[in-house]
Design an enzyme around this catalytic site. Structure first.
Site, mmCIF file in Angstrom:
data_model
loop_
_atom_site.group_PDB
_atom_site.id
_atom_site.type_symbol
_atom_site.label_atom_id
_atom_site.label_comp_id
_atom_site.label_asym_id
_atom_site.label_seq_id
_atom_site.Cartn_x
_atom_site.Cartn_y
_atom_site.Cartn_z
ATOM 1 N N ASP A 102 0.830 -1.203 0.000
ATOM 2 C CA ASP A 102 0.000 0.000 0.000
ATOM 3 C C ASP A 102 0.868 1.259 0.000
ATOM 4 O O ASP A 102 0.688 2.162 -0.829
ATOM 5 C CB ASP A 102 -0.921 -0.034 1.221
ATOM 6 C CG ASP A 102 -2.025 1.001 1.209
ATOM 7 O OD1 ASP A 102 -2.323 1.579 0.143
ATOM 8 O OD2 ASP A 102 -2.621 1.211 2.278
ATOM 9 N N GLY A 105 1.644 -11.891 4.988
ATOM 10 C CA GLY A 105 2.499 -10.942 5.692
ATOM 11 C C GLY A 105 1.816 -10.356 6.906
ATOM 12 O O GLY A 105 1.297 -11.076 7.753
#
Length: 176
Positions: A33, A123
């Protein structure tokens, strides 16, 4: 629909659209992101703020997807999707599958022919890379079986670490 696995940085891919593993605020964050927001430039943040001020006042729900222009990226589009966070108790694989199918649906509507995905929810969101790969490949294949000709032709899974690449390749080659 062709599936490829690529080791590298999703922000540098020459595809029609990249998928952002976003948080529900759409206002940037860490990992993929943050990298997409940095590479796309401040216009991406402004577009996301506009979405939050208009159609997504409560943020983007888990499993949903929305598109913005790619701005400074090589990709014309960024398709933002919010993966489930296993640490927050979001353990339903259907939510994860929805990230992939909704992203493909948005891509198809935009006329996208090539699309790059990260390992959504692996993750920091706590999902095992093997399970993410299985859910992702199943979702992509199911979508391809239902979609008309002339849609998305290439789906890349662009993965940052050699370990994640190895897991995704193993799952893809096994036919799970």
């Amino acid at each position: 629909m062709r599936i490829e696995i690529v080791e590298g940085d999703i922000t540098g891919r020459t595809v029609d659209a990249v998928v952002n593993a976003a948080n529900s605020s759409l206002l940037g964050g860490g990992g993929v992101d943050g990298a997409i927001h940095r590479a796309a430039g401040p216009e991406l943040l402004e577009a996301c703020r506009e979405l939050r001020a208009t159609t997504l006042r409560d943020g983007l729900p888990v499993g949903a997807a929305v598109a913005t222009p790619g701005y400074g990226l090589q990709a014309q589009w960024v398709i933002h999707t919010v993966g489930p966070n296993r640490h927050a108790g979001q353990t339903n694989p259907a939510l994860l599958a929805s990230c992939f199918t909704e992203s493909l649906r948005i891509a198809e509507g935009l006329g996208v022919r090539s699309l790059a995905f990260p390992a959504v929810s692996a993750g920091v969101y706590g999902w095992d890379a093997r399970q993410v790969a299985q859910v992702a490949f199943d979702a992509v294949r199911s979508y391809a079986a239902r979609s008309p000709e002339g849609g998305v032709e290439l789906v890349e899974f662009v993965l940052f670490s050699p370990e994640t690449v190895a897991v995704f390749r193993s799952v893809l080659e096994s036919g799970f």
